[in-house]
Design a protein around this motif. Structure first.
Motif, PDB file in Angstrom:
ATOM      1  N   GLN A  35      31.436  44.899  27.442  1.00 39.46           N
ATOM      2  CA  GLN A  35      32.593  44.858  26.541  1.00 39.46           C
ATOM      3  C   GLN A  35      33.576  43.771  26.967  1.00 39.46           C
ATOM      4  O   GLN A  35      34.123  43.045  26.128  1.00 39.46           O
ATOM      5  N   ARG A  36      33.816  43.643  28.276  1.00 37.54           N
ATOM      6  CA  ARG A  36      34.726  42.609  28.751  1.00 37.54           C
ATOM      7  C   ARG A  36      34.181  41.213  28.449  1.00 37.54           C
ATOM      8  O   ARG A  36      34.921  40.290  28.120  1.00 37.54           O
ATOM      9  N   GLN A  37      32.848  41.060  28.545  1.00 31.72           N
ATOM     10  CA  GLN A  37      32.246  39.752  28.299  1.00 31.72           C
ATOM     11  C   GLN A  37      32.376  39.345  26.838  1.00 31.72           C
ATOM     12  O   GLN A  37      32.439  38.149  26.519  1.00 31.72           O
ATOM     13  N   HIS A  76      31.082  48.681  30.357  1.00 33.97           N
ATOM     14  CA  HIS A  76      32.422  48.098  30.538  1.00 33.97           C
ATOM     15  C   HIS A  76      32.331  46.580  30.703  1.00 33.97           C
ATOM     16  O   HIS A  76      33.100  45.827  30.073  1.00 33.97           O
ATOM     17  N   LEU A  77      31.372  46.109  31.528  1.00 31.34           N
ATOM     18  CA  LEU A  77      31.230  44.658  31.745  1.00 31.34           C
ATOM     19  C   LEU A  77      30.782  43.952  30.471  1.00 31.34           C
ATOM     20  O   LEU A  77      31.219  42.830  30.183  1.00 31.34           O
ATOM     21  N   ASP A 106      35.635  37.549  29.174  1.00 28.63           N
ATOM     22  CA  ASP A 106      35.966  37.881  30.564  1.00 28.63           C
ATOM     23  C   ASP A 106      34.667  38.208  31.297  1.00 28.63           C
ATOM     24  O   ASP A 106      34.244  39.365  31.367  1.00 28.63           O
ATOM     25  N   LYS A 107      34.022  37.173  31.840  1.00 28.78           N
ATOM     26  CA  LYS A 107      32.756  37.349  32.542  1.00 28.78           C
ATOM     27  C   LYS A 107      33.041  37.555  34.026  1.00 28.78           C
ATOM     28  O   LYS A 107      33.552  36.666  34.699  1.00 28.78           O
ATOM     29  N   ARG A 108      32.702  38.723  34.534  1.00 29.28           N
ATOM     30  CA  ARG A 108      33.021  39.087  35.907  1.00 29.28           C
ATOM     31  C   ARG A 108      31.756  38.998  36.754  1.00 29.28           C
ATOM     32  O   ARG A 108      30.853  39.827  36.629  1.00 29.28           O
ATOM     33  N   ASP A 152      37.093  48.541  36.804  1.00 32.17           N
ATOM     34  CA  ASP A 152      37.543  47.165  36.944  1.00 32.17           C
ATOM     35  C   ASP A 152      37.303  46.588  38.339  1.00 32.17           C
ATOM     36  O   ASP A 152      37.651  45.444  38.598  1.00 32.17           O
TER      37      ASP A 152
END
Length: 321
Positions: free
Chosen positions: A301-303, A298-299, A307-309, A229
């Motif tokens: 999956q978050r997107q 991980h990114l 949740d775009k980081r 994270d």
């Protein structure tokens, strides 16, 4: 596990092989308005000649079709059909070269087939004046002497020798020029290059990397969700650039500096994410590849959940709902 010296020797052999393959091939450095130099191979005489033959065939077919049409409409007579055919070939040929290169940014149909194009010698944009000049000079360099050679007459040997010398000179100028420029290119400030071939890089996440053979029983690296994270897409792209550089040729000095850089990055990542186990220097790159694969998954999956980081500052940018 192979030693770094063995990898360096293999990379040196591959580099020498590439240099031998490129030997004798002229290169052109183009500096576009963006300021990033592009090294592109100059088109050879054979490729340009093949493109020229293709364009001549295209214009000849067009002229023959018009001659057949005129004959069918009885607009010409057998005594004048050859003269009309030559006139139509000229009338079609000159606009064809100029208009096609203007419309397709330095390419005719023949050049598109052979994947070559005309570029400005100074790296700027092609001007209408340059394209018109180089194609009008083609009439004086190629087609007019070629027509004279096809109509050689033993009763006028002087004209025949002059035409032959002119054609020889037209072919000799590109051979003596490192950019393979003919006379029209020199006057117009242009030359012909091969189009760059797009290359799709391999997906690092899909590359299967074998485990280190020097460590029997060694386990792979696993990361927990909270350890992934800390970073975002920007850091992931930076890490991808570093990993791709590992497969490139490096001199011994550069290789030593690269190992120190990789070790420093591994230590910073390990401290940032709270990875307790120390990383042996021999497995530093393996650790980075494993972390890259896990961080990317991980990114992604978050997107999927919106949740775009963008980078490592994503947590500070989030506002409570």
């Amino acid at each position: 596990m192979r030693s770094p010296a063995a990898d360096v020797r293999k990379a040196q052999r591959l580099a020498r092989k590439d240099r031998r393959a490129e030997r004798g091939r002229a290169a052109s450095t183009i500096l576009p308005p963006e300021g990033v130099p592009l090294n592109l191979p100059v088109a050879s005489i054979g490729v340009r000649l093949a493109a020229q033959i293709a364009d001549v065939l295209i214009t000849t077919v067009a002229a023959v079709c018009l001659v057949i049409l005129f004959s069918a409409l009885e607009l010409t007579r057998p005594q004048t059909i050859m003269a009309i055919a030559m006139l139509l070939f000229f009338v079609i040929r000159v606009p064809y070269y100029i208009l096609s290169e203007l419309a397709w940014n330095g390419q005719t149909l023949g050049k598109r087939f052979l994947k070559i194009k005309v570029v400005a010698h100074n790296g700027g944009s092609l001007s209408t004046h340059a394209l018109v000049l180089r194609n009008l000079m083609k009439e004086a360099e190629i087609f007019l002497p070629g027509t004279l050679l096809l109509t050689l007459d033993q009763e006028s040997p002087v004209a025949s020798w002059i035409a032959l010398a002119w054609v020889a000179m037209a072919f000799a100028i590109p051979l003596m020029n490192p950019y393979r420029q003919r006379l029209g290119d020199i006057l117009a400030g242009t030359h012909v290059i091969h189009l760059p071939q797009p290359i799709l890089l391999k997906d690092l996440a899909g590359e299967a990397k074998p485990m280190t053979a020097a460590k029997p029983g060694a386990k792979g690296f696993a990361f927990l969700a909270h350890q992934l994270d800390h970073y975002g897409a920007f850091e992931l792209q930076t890490l991808e650039t570093l990993l791709r550089a590992q497969d490139k040729f490096m001199s011994p000095d550069v290789h030593a500096r690269n190992r120190r850089t990789v070790a420093t990055i591994v230590e910073k990542i390990r401290q940032k994410i709270g990875f307790a186990d120390p990383i042996p220097p021999a497995r530093a790159v393996e650790f980075l590849r494993s972390f890259y694969n896990a961080q990317r998954a991980h990114l992604e999956q978050r997107q999927l959940f919106g949740d775009k980081r963008a980078d490592k500052h994503h947590a500070a940018d989030e506002t409570p709902q």
